[in-house]
Design a protein around this motif. Structure first.
Motif, short mmCIF file in Angstrom:
data_model
loop_
_atom_site.label_atom_id
_atom_site.label_comp_id
_atom_site.label_asym_id
_atom_site.label_seq_id
_atom_site.Cartn_x
_atom_site.Cartn_y
_atom_site.Cartn_z
N THR A 2 44.10 74.37 51.92
CA THR A 2 44.10 73.07 51.45
C THR A 2 43.13 72.26 52.56
OG1 THR A 2 45.77 73.15 49.96
CG2 THR A 2 45.03 70.74 50.54
N VAL A 3 43.83 72.36 53.71
CA VAL A 3 43.49 71.64 55.03
C VAL A 3 41.93 72.22 55.47
CG1 VAL A 3 43.67 71.31 57.41
CG2 VAL A 3 45.71 71.29 55.91
N LEU A 4 41.65 73.22 55.38
CA LEU A 4 40.22 73.76 55.47
C LEU A 4 39.32 73.41 54.31
CD1 LEU A 4 40.88 77.30 56.90
CD2 LEU A 4 40.21 75.30 58.15
N ARG A 5 39.81 73.26 53.22
CA ARG A 5 38.89 72.79 51.94
C ARG A 5 38.57 71.34 52.19
NH1 ARG A 5 38.33 73.69 46.40
NH2 ARG A 5 39.44 75.67 46.51
N ARG A 6 39.48 70.59 52.64
CA ARG A 6 39.19 69.19 52.77
C ARG A 6 38.42 68.98 54.10
NH1 ARG A 6 45.00 66.31 51.78
NH2 ARG A 6 45.18 66.74 49.55
N ALA A 7 38.76 69.77 55.10
CA ALA A 7 37.64 69.72 56.40
C ALA A 7 36.31 69.98 56.15
CB ALA A 7 38.29 70.77 57.60
N VAL A 8 35.94 70.88 55.10
CA VAL A 8 34.75 71.19 54.51
C VAL A 8 33.98 70.04 53.66
CG1 VAL A 8 33.20 72.76 53.45
CG2 VAL A 8 35.04 73.72 55.29
N SER A 9 34.91 69.97 52.75
CA SER A 9 34.37 68.91 51.36
C SER A 9 34.21 67.60 52.17
CB SER A 9 35.15 69.22 50.27
OG SER A 9 36.47 68.50 50.87
N GLU A 10 35.03 67.05 53.16
CA GLU A 10 35.04 65.50 53.31
C GLU A 10 34.50 65.43 54.98
OE1 GLU A 10 39.00 63.97 53.05
OE2 GLU A 10 39.29 64.66 50.89
N ASP A 11 34.04 66.51 55.39
CA ASP A 11 33.28 66.50 56.96
C ASP A 11 34.42 65.83 57.88
OD1 ASP A 11 31.53 66.95 58.71
OD2 ASP A 11 30.42 65.43 58.02
N ARG A 12 35.30 66.22 57.83
CA ARG A 12 36.30 65.77 58.94
C ARG A 12 37.03 66.76 59.48
NH1 ARG A 12 41.33 62.61 55.54
NH2 ARG A 12 42.01 64.64 54.47
N PRO A 13 37.60 66.52 60.88
CA PRO A 13 38.54 67.66 61.53
C PRO A 13 39.73 67.74 61.22
CG PRO A 13 38.27 65.79 62.88
CD PRO A 13 37.26 65.33 61.68
N ALA A 14 40.22 69.04 61.05
CA ALA A 14 41.57 69.29 60.62
C ALA A 14 42.45 69.12 61.67
CB ALA A 14 41.52 70.81 60.27
N THR A 15 43.75 68.65 61.40
CA THR A 15 44.57 67.98 62.39
C THR A 15 46.05 68.58 61.95
OG1 THR A 15 45.34 66.04 61.09
CG2 THR A 15 43.43 65.92 62.62
N LEU A 16 46.92 68.78 63.03
CA LEU A 16 48.35 69.28 62.97
C LEU A 16 49.01 68.31 61.91
CD1 LEU A 16 50.30 71.31 63.43
CD2 LEU A 16 51.02 69.87 65.31
N GLY A 17 48.84 67.06 61.86
CA GLY A 17 49.50 66.11 61.09
C GLY A 17 49.09 66.52 59.58
N GLN A 18 47.78 66.89 59.22
CA GLN A 18 47.36 67.21 57.91
C GLN A 18 47.95 68.42 57.37
OE1 GLN A 18 43.08 67.31 58.16
NE2 GLN A 18 42.91 65.25 58.70
#
Length: 211
Positions: A51-67
Motif C-alpha cells: 500500500t505504501v509503495l502504491r501510494r508513493a508511485v501513484s501520488e509521486d511522494r516519498p514513502a515514510t516510516l510514519g505512513q
C-alpha cells in the motif's frame, strides 16, 4: 503502458526519482522485515508495504516510516492476527502433506507435483491479495478479487512467480540481503497490479477545420 516513475528531476536534486523510489523500496522492505519477525504478522507487513509503495508511485511522494506504521494500524490487530494465523496454518498443512508424500505412499510422486503447483498458486494469490488497494478494509473480499484477477491474468501470475524465484535466489546467494527483499517483492507485486489499472478515456480529437 503506464509509466510508474516520473522522469523529471527537481532543481538541486542530486538523485533522480528512480533512485529515490529505489531507496524508499529498500527502506519499506526493511520495515516490513522487522514487522514480520513474529511471523504471524508477515501477511499484514507485506500488505502495508504494498500500500505504501502504491501510494508513493501513484501520488509521486516519498514513502515514510510514519505512513508504513499507519498502514499497519489500519488493518487492526485482530484481523492481522487472524490473517497471519490462517496463512501459517495453510503453510503448515501443506508442509505436512509434502512430508506424508515422502513416506513411500502409493501415488506419492504425482501428489507431490500437484501439491507443489497448489502451493505456487496459493502463494501467488496470497501476494496479489496483499497488493489489493482495499485489503485493509477486509481480507476476504480482497482474496476473492485476487483469485479472480489471477484467473484472468496468467501473465501477471507468471511475473509474480518470477519475482518470488528471484528473491529466493538472492537469499540463497547472499543471505544478508534477506531483510531488504520484502521491499522489492512488494514493489514487484504492486507493479503487476498497477499495470492493469485503467488509464481512463483518451480525449476526443478536435473536429476538423471546415474553413
Amino acid at each position: 503502458m503506464r509509466v510508474l516513475v516520473p522522469q523529471s528531476r527537481e532543481p538541486g536534486e542530486l538523485f533522480g526519482p528512480r533512485f529515490t523510489l529505489f531507496a524508499d523500496m529498500l527502506a519499506v522492505g526493511l520495515a516490513a522485515a522487522v514487522a514480520s519477525l513474529p511471523l504471524v504478522t508477515a501477511p499484514v507487513a507485506l500488505a502495508a508495504a504494498c500500500t505504501v509503495l502504491r501510494r508513493a508511485v501513484s501520488e509521486d511522494r516519498p514513502a515514510t516510516l510514519g505512513q508504513y506504521v499507519a498502514e499497519l494500524r489500519a488493518h487492526g490487530l485482530v484481523r492481522s492476527l487472524l490473517a497471519g494465523a490462517a496463512v501459517l496454518a495453510a503453510a503448515a498443512l501443506l508442509v505436512l502433506d509434502l512430508l506424508l508424500t515422502r513416506a513411500g505412499l502409493p501415488g506419492a510422486r504425482p501428489m507431490s507435483g500437484a501439491l507443489a503447483v497448489l502451493a505456487a498458486g496459493g502463494l501467488v494469490v496470497a501476494l496479489r491479495t496483499a497488493a489489493d488497494p482495499d485489503v485493509a478494509r477486509s481480507w476476504r473480499p480482497a482474496l476473492h478479487r485476487a483469485a479472480a484477477r489471477s484467473a484472468a491474468d496468467p501473465s501477471g501470475c507468471a511475473w509474480v512467480t518470477a519475482a518470488v524465484v528471484l528473491c529466493l535466489a538472492f537469499v540463497w546467494m547472499q543471505p544478508l540481503l534477506a531483510p531488504l527483499l520484502p521491499g522489492p517483492l512488494a514493489f514487484a507485486v504492486t507493479a503487476v497490479e498497477l499495470r492493469r489499472t485503467p488509464e481512463g478515456p483518451c480525449p476526443a480529437p478536435p473536429p476538423p477545420d471546415e474553413g
